[in-house]
Design a protein around this motif. Structure first.
Motif, PDB file in Angstrom:
ATOM      1  N   THR A   1       0.921  -1.144  -0.093  1.00  0.00           N
ATOM      2  CA  THR A   1       0.097   0.100   0.026  1.00  0.00           C
ATOM      3  C   THR A   1       0.735   1.406   0.042  1.00  0.00           C
TER       4      THR A   1
ATOM      5  N   THR B   1       1.242   3.708  -3.312  1.00  0.00           N
ATOM      6  CA  THR B   1       0.746   4.999  -3.007  1.00  0.00           C
ATOM      7  C   THR B   1       1.875   6.050  -3.700  1.00  0.00           C
TER       8      THR B   1
ATOM      9  N   ARG C   1       1.296   7.936  -7.325  1.00  0.00           N
ATOM     10  CA  ARG C   1       0.955   9.485  -7.064  1.00  0.00           C
ATOM     11  C   ARG C   1       2.165  10.148  -7.645  1.00  0.00           C
TER      12      ARG C   1
ATOM     13  N   THR D   1      -5.413   4.199  -4.748  1.00  0.00           N
ATOM     14  CA  THR D   1      -4.542   4.592  -3.668  1.00  0.00           C
ATOM     15  C   THR D   1      -4.984   5.283  -2.560  1.00  0.00           C
ATOM     16  N   ASP D   2      -5.722   6.246  -2.949  1.00  0.00           N
ATOM     17  CA  ASP D   2      -6.454   7.108  -2.093  1.00  0.00           C
ATOM     18  C   ASP D   2      -7.231   6.323  -1.062  1.00  0.00           C
TER      19      ASP D   2
ATOM     20  N   ALA E   1      -4.782   4.646   1.169  1.00  0.00           N
ATOM     21  CA  ALA E   1      -3.413   5.530   1.907  1.00  0.00           C
ATOM     22  C   ALA E   1      -3.641   6.001   3.084  1.00  0.00           C
TER      23      ALA E   1
ATOM     24  N   SER F   1      -0.343  13.577  -0.755  1.00  0.00           N
ATOM     25  CA  SER F   1      -1.804  13.524  -1.387  1.00  0.00           C
ATOM     26  C   SER F   1      -1.979  14.740  -2.050  1.00  0.00           C
TER      27      SER F   1
END
Length: 675
Positions: free
Chosen positions: A306, A310, A314, A626-627, A630, A643
């Motif tokens: 994870t 992430t 991103r 992923t949001d 995360a 983020s």
């Protein structure tokens, strides 16, 4: 406001908005369905504490090994006093992996593995000790491995000889090679060790490995007792908050009550008594108890993946290179090669996350059954859990290893900077490939159990599978006679059709491995040699395919849950399909060789074309996926994975906040010695 809106904070605007607006589902609603309200509330409480408590404030300098150990202990105390430990948080507490893997390892042993083993393998006299561990009067570690023996538990050489005169067990380490080692928390912290030793009765009979809970340090002084040598193993590649230690006994006498005697005991006059007369039940119960660490590791793998995914997704959604014109650079996530090396890992992460949570629930149910003394169900379930954990722990840790490495490489040179955190994540996950059983040895144990099931099949006996991991073997003959008959890519990629192929592969490899073992035996090979010489390309692959099949099977089952909205289920189906297709594409040669597909079949083209199409389809949803899993930015702690997507601004701050980056080297005058 919806529950999701109340519980889950909005993410800041920035360069990632482009992809977030392209998502086909609401990530907050998806997160709530995926993790559940209780889980999210736990995370909210956990991350709230981490953000504000002094113990979690990061140092601006490199800490010494002793300081890392001290910080880990301070953080454990902070979590414990706020009911964020394994007792109160159960499997949810493993979210701390995303902050620091050391916390999960040490807390898992202290509050999980040791107390649970006392409950499961001990009796009433030991259950009373659990409270002492719960209030931290006692600090425990789990000591199975020895210097010269690790995964081969039966090879352990520490002895526990019963002495009638003193009604005690005499623990002894015959030489340094038999020293207990690698025990997390043993180096500096533990007052008690849960050790496994060869139990020897006064008649000289060795009854094999048995568990003991042994005091090793004086609680008043924290110094070792006479007859105990205990030390720290020093700095490791990662997880340095954990004080791994070694332990040597010199004819150390401990109370008779130190033996965990649920399954076997020694009377005061030295007679060995089996509490469970059925050796299979005793062995199965012990295996179930020893599988918890491996089950936990599968959860940890999902958390490490994870973090890495992430950061990488991103970053790759912001990083631009090349394009149709010099003025129009594209985010690198738009490139097929980047999608191909990241998105299959995204699918794997979801598969492991979904499976591992389910597996944790199974092991907790087994604990409850054990406490209720349901011995019959425990035996079969314990052995199946041992086999499944022995297959999936290697499978998941290797998948995570490869995923983290691909994430590191997909971030290019910036991914190699320590600030990216990908190197630390890689180092921490690396331990998962070795502890709680070295992967290559564990999968042999899984294949041994599977081979015993095939013996049931060919002899017409029912295959018992309480977990449902091999219940289909009762229909193995029909499965092996099926053929691939899909004529379109779309039909080939249906999860249920991918599942049929994986099921066929398990049966195919099980039959093929069994036959190989029997041929070797017929040529006068011993049982040991026959199994040893059938590992590469056969038993090893069998265990991995068995694990892959179960992950896929549970993923498909999970899709049927009515909690999913149509658009959420659609993206999950894409992930499930991608996981199955990528898994199967690696085995496509076996499908041809074994006759599942005909020579003129297009299965290879169907799978590969499908993988490319699925990866392309997931571009719009990758950031949102992923949001949904995360942790907050202060937990991610990587300029590449924040983020808001402001990668370069965060990198600038990271460079400039360290004053040493701008100082003249103390050895500057050595650069040009001739001057």
């Amino acid at each position: 406001m919806s529950t999701a809106e109340k519980l889950i904070m909005d993410l800041p605007s920035g360069p990632l908005d482009v992809y977030r607006k392209r998502a086909t589902f609401d990530w907050k609603s998806f997160k709530l369905a995926l993790e559940g309200e209780d889980d999210i509330r736990f995370q909210k409480k956990l991350w709230g504490l981490v953000k504000t408590h002094p113990a979690f404030q990061r140092s601006t300098r490199q800490l010494t090994l002793d300081e890392l150990r001290q910080r880990c202990n301070a953080q454990i105390q902070a979590l414990y006093t706020n009911d964020l430990d394994p007792v109160h948080g159960r499997k949810n507490f493993l979210y701390v992996v995303q902050l620091d893997g050391s916390l999960s390892v040490k807390m898992g042993v202290l509050y999980g593995m040791v107390p649970n083993t006392l409950l499961v393998l001990g009796t009433e006299q030991h259950h009373q000790m659990v409270a002492e561990f719960g209030i931290q009067n006692y600090i425990g570690c789990f000591a199975l491995t020895e210097i010269s023996h690790g995964t081969n538990a039966k090879g352990m050489r520490t002895t526990a000889t019963y002495d009638i005169a003193t009604r005690s067990f005499i623990l002894h380490t015959p030489d340094f090679e038999a020293a207990k080692c690698w025990s997390g928390g043993l180096g500096k912290s533990s007052t008690h060790a849960l050790i496994f030793a060869q139990l020897i009765t006064p008649d000289g009979v060795n009854h094999g490995l048995h568990p003991f809970i042994v005091p090793i340090r004086n609680p008043s002084t924290h110094l070792p007792f006479l007859g105990v040598t205990v030390g720290d193993m020093g700095e490791k590649i990662g997880l340095n908050g954990v004080d791994n230690g070694f332990l040597i006994f010199n004819k150390y006498s401990v109370s008779h009550s130190c033996l965990l005697n649920r399954t076997a005991d020694v009377t005061e006059d030295g007679k060995y008594v089996l509490a469970l007369k059925d050796e299979r039940k005793r062995f199965g119960s012990s295996l179930g108890a020893l599988s918890r660490g491996r089950v936990t590791i599968t959860v940890m793998c999902a958390h490490y993946m994870t973090l890495a995914l992430t950061i990488a997704i991103r970053y790759c959604s912001v990083r631009k290179q090349f394009g149709p014109t010099e003025e129009n650079e594209l985010p690198v996530i738009e490139y097929q090669s980047q999608q191909w090396r990241l998105f299959p890992h995204l699918a794997e992460m979801y598969a492991i996350k979904i499976f591992s949570n389910h597996f944790c629930n199974i092991i907790m149910e087994l604990d409850n059954n054990t406490l209720e003394e349901n011995e019959n169900s425990n035996a079969d379930a314990g052995m199946e859990i041992h086999a499944l954990s022995s297959a999936t722990k290697p499978l998941c840790s290797w998948i995570a290893r490869d995923a983290i490495q691909d994430c590191r490489e997909s971030c290019g040179g910036h991914g190699y900077l320590k600030m990216s955190r990908l190197g630390d994540i890689r180092a921490e996950n690396d331990a998962n490939c070795t502890y709680e059983g070295e992967n290559n040895v564990l999968i042999q144990q899984a294949s041994n159990w599977l081979l015993s099931q095939w013996a049931n099949v060919i002899n017409g006996r029912f295959v018992s599978s309480p977990l449902g991991s091999v219940d289909f073997l009762n229909d193995a003959e029909r499965i092996l006679n099926t053929k691939f008959n899909q004529i379109t890519m779309q039909d080939t990629l249906r999860p249920e059709n991918l599942m049929l192929a994986l099921r066929w592969l398990v049966c195919y490899y099980l039959k093929k491995t069994y036959q190989r073992v029997e041929v070797l035996k017929s040529n006068n090979a011993s049982d040991f040699d026959a199994k040893n010489n059938s590992q590469s390309f056969l038993a090893r692959t069998l265990s991995l395919v068995y694990g892959e099949h179960f992950l896929m099977a549970y993923f498909i089952k999970y899709l049927q849950d009515p909690k999913w909205k149509a658009n959420e289920r659609k993206v999950l189906i894409e992930l499930c399909t991608l996981f199955g297709a990528v898994t199967l594409e690696k085995r496509v040669g076996d499908l041809y060789e074994g006759g599942y597909v005909f020579p003129n079949s297009n299965i290879t083209s169907f799978l590969r074309e499908g993988i490319i199409i699925l990866c392309k389809s997931l571009v719009d949803n990758a950031v949102a996926l992923t949001d949904a899993v995360a942790p907050p930015d202060f937990v991610i702690n990587s300029p590449l994975g924040m983020s808001d997507g402001e990668v370069y601004e965060h990198m600038r701050k990271w460079f400039f906040e360290n004053k040493e980056n701008f100082e003249r080297a103390s050895w500057w005058n050595e650069l040009r010695p001739k001057l």
